[in-house]
Structures are given as structure tokens and as C-alpha cells.
Design a protein around this motif. Sequence first.
Motif, PDB file in Angstrom:
ATOM      1  N   VAL A 240       0.853  -1.189   0.000  1.00  0.00           N
ATOM      2  CA  VAL A 240       0.000   0.000   0.000  1.00  0.00           C
ATOM      3  C   VAL A 240       0.891   1.242   0.000  1.00  0.00           C
ATOM      4  O   VAL A 240       2.046   1.188   0.423  1.00  0.00           O
ATOM      5  N   PRO A 241       0.390   2.379  -0.475  1.00  0.00           N
ATOM      6  CA  PRO A 241       1.193   3.607  -0.506  1.00  0.00           C
ATOM      7  C   PRO A 241       1.632   4.046   0.892  1.00  0.00           C
ATOM      8  O   PRO A 241       0.972   3.754   1.896  1.00  0.00           O
ATOM      9  N   ASP A 242       2.738   4.778   0.946  1.00  0.00           N
ATOM     10  CA  ASP A 242       3.288   5.231   2.223  1.00  0.00           C
ATOM     11  C   ASP A 242       2.322   6.102   3.011  1.00  0.00           C
ATOM     12  O   ASP A 242       2.297   6.034   4.241  1.00  0.00           O
ATOM     13  N   HIS A 243       1.511   6.934   2.328  1.00  0.00           N
ATOM     14  CA  HIS A 243       0.607   7.800   3.077  1.00  0.00           C
ATOM     15  C   HIS A 243      -0.473   7.000   3.814  1.00  0.00           C
ATOM     16  O   HIS A 243      -0.954   7.430   4.859  1.00  0.00           O
TER      17      HIS A 243
ATOM     18  N   ALA B 160      -1.137   7.069   7.861  1.00  0.00           N
ATOM     19  CA  ALA B 160      -2.457   7.259   8.477  1.00  0.00           C
ATOM     20  C   ALA B 160      -2.735   6.166   9.502  1.00  0.00           C
ATOM     21  O   ALA B 160      -3.284   6.438  10.576  1.00  0.00           O
ATOM     22  N   LEU B 161      -2.355   4.949   9.176  1.00  0.00           N
ATOM     23  CA  LEU B 161      -2.600   3.839  10.109  1.00  0.00           C
ATOM     24  C   LEU B 161      -1.751   3.963  11.370  1.00  0.00           C
ATOM     25  O   LEU B 161      -2.227   3.676  12.471  1.00  0.00           O
ATOM     26  N   THR B 162      -0.498   4.416  11.232  1.00  0.00           N
ATOM     27  CA  THR B 162       0.374   4.499  12.414  1.00  0.00           C
ATOM     28  C   THR B 162       0.004   5.661  13.327  1.00  0.00           C
ATOM     29  O   THR B 162       0.487   5.716  14.450  1.00  0.00           O
ATOM     30  N   ARG B 163      -0.844   6.575  12.882  1.00  0.00           N
ATOM     31  CA  ARG B 163      -1.328   7.630  13.783  1.00  0.00           C
ATOM     32  C   ARG B 163      -2.262   7.053  14.850  1.00  0.00           C
ATOM     33  O   ARG B 163      -2.374   7.599  15.940  1.00  0.00           O
TER      34      ARG B 163
ATOM     35  N   ARG C  49     -12.300   3.190  13.217  1.00  0.00           N
ATOM     36  CA  ARG C  49     -12.018   1.962  12.474  1.00  0.00           C
ATOM     37  C   ARG C  49     -12.564   2.050  11.054  1.00  0.00           C
ATOM     38  O   ARG C  49     -11.848   1.760  10.086  1.00  0.00           O
ATOM     39  N   ASP C  50     -13.802   2.476  10.913  1.00  0.00           N
ATOM     40  CA  ASP C  50     -14.417   2.570   9.592  1.00  0.00           C
ATOM     41  C   ASP C  50     -13.744   3.628   8.724  1.00  0.00           C
ATOM     42  O   ASP C  50     -13.580   3.442   7.519  1.00  0.00           O
ATOM     43  N   GLN C  51     -13.313   4.741   9.324  1.00  0.00           N
ATOM     44  CA  GLN C  51     -12.617   5.774   8.563  1.00  0.00           C
ATOM     45  C   GLN C  51     -11.238   5.294   8.117  1.00  0.00           C
ATOM     46  O   GLN C  51     -10.817   5.565   6.984  1.00  0.00           O
ATOM     47  N   LEU C  52     -10.531   4.577   8.987  1.00  0.00           N
ATOM     48  CA  LEU C  52      -9.230   4.018   8.605  1.00  0.00           C
ATOM     49  C   LEU C  52      -9.391   3.004   7.473  1.00  0.00           C
ATOM     50  O   LEU C  52      -8.620   2.998   6.508  1.00  0.00           O
TER      51      LEU C  52
ATOM     52  N   ALA D 282      -9.951   4.690   4.216  1.00  0.00           N
ATOM     53  CA  ALA D 282      -8.695   5.236   3.683  1.00  0.00           C
ATOM     54  C   ALA D 282      -7.866   4.136   3.042  1.00  0.00           C
ATOM     55  O   ALA D 282      -7.276   4.329   1.969  1.00  0.00           O
ATOM     56  N   VAL D 283      -7.825   2.976   3.665  1.00  0.00           N
ATOM     57  CA  VAL D 283      -7.054   1.859   3.117  1.00  0.00           C
ATOM     58  C   VAL D 283      -7.668   1.370   1.810  1.00  0.00           C
ATOM     59  O   VAL D 283      -6.984   1.218   0.804  1.00  0.00           O
TER      60      VAL D 283
END
Length: 97
Positions: free
Chosen positions: A9-12, A16-19, A38-41, A44-45
Amino acid sequence: MIVISTTAVPDHVRGALTRWLIEPSPGLYVGTVSARVRDQLWAAVTGCVADGAATCLHPADNEQGFIIRTAGQRRRQVTDFDGLQLVRFLPEQPSET
């Protein structure tokens, strides 16, 4: 608690996940967040998975106690079988050389 596993997956997306989650192993994210986060993450994925793949497991009020979500092309597909989520393998695609 949720677990998200990613491949290519892209770095961005990783940022976002590591935040919100910790990354104990490359591409594996674990944490405790609200259902909304959870749903917003996951949105994004799935919006940026492109040629990669991702899997999300989170608690649910069902017989197994969890739900599996997937995004991207994989040989493993989650299939509902009488209310149980089971994993089935798709046949290998012959490589063109």
C-alpha cells in the motif's frame, strides 16, 4: 481491538494507520479504536489499495466473535457459509511467458 494487515500500500496509508495503531511487524497494525475511527481508517485503506491488498479483523456480535474485511486482489477470498466467514482459495492463474 482491530488488526489490519497490508501488502504493497502507498506510504501515506501506512502513515495514516500508524497515527492510530501500532505496527509490531511491517504491514501489520494493531490497536483499540472506536468503530467510527475503524471505519474511517478502513475507508482510507480501501480507497488507496491499488495493486496491493489489505485485511481487517475486528470484533462483532456474531458466532465467531469477529468480522473479516478484505480489499484488493488476493487468492484468498472470504466467503459467508451459513453465517460463518470462511476463507477459500481461488485457483492459480497461469502465468503468461
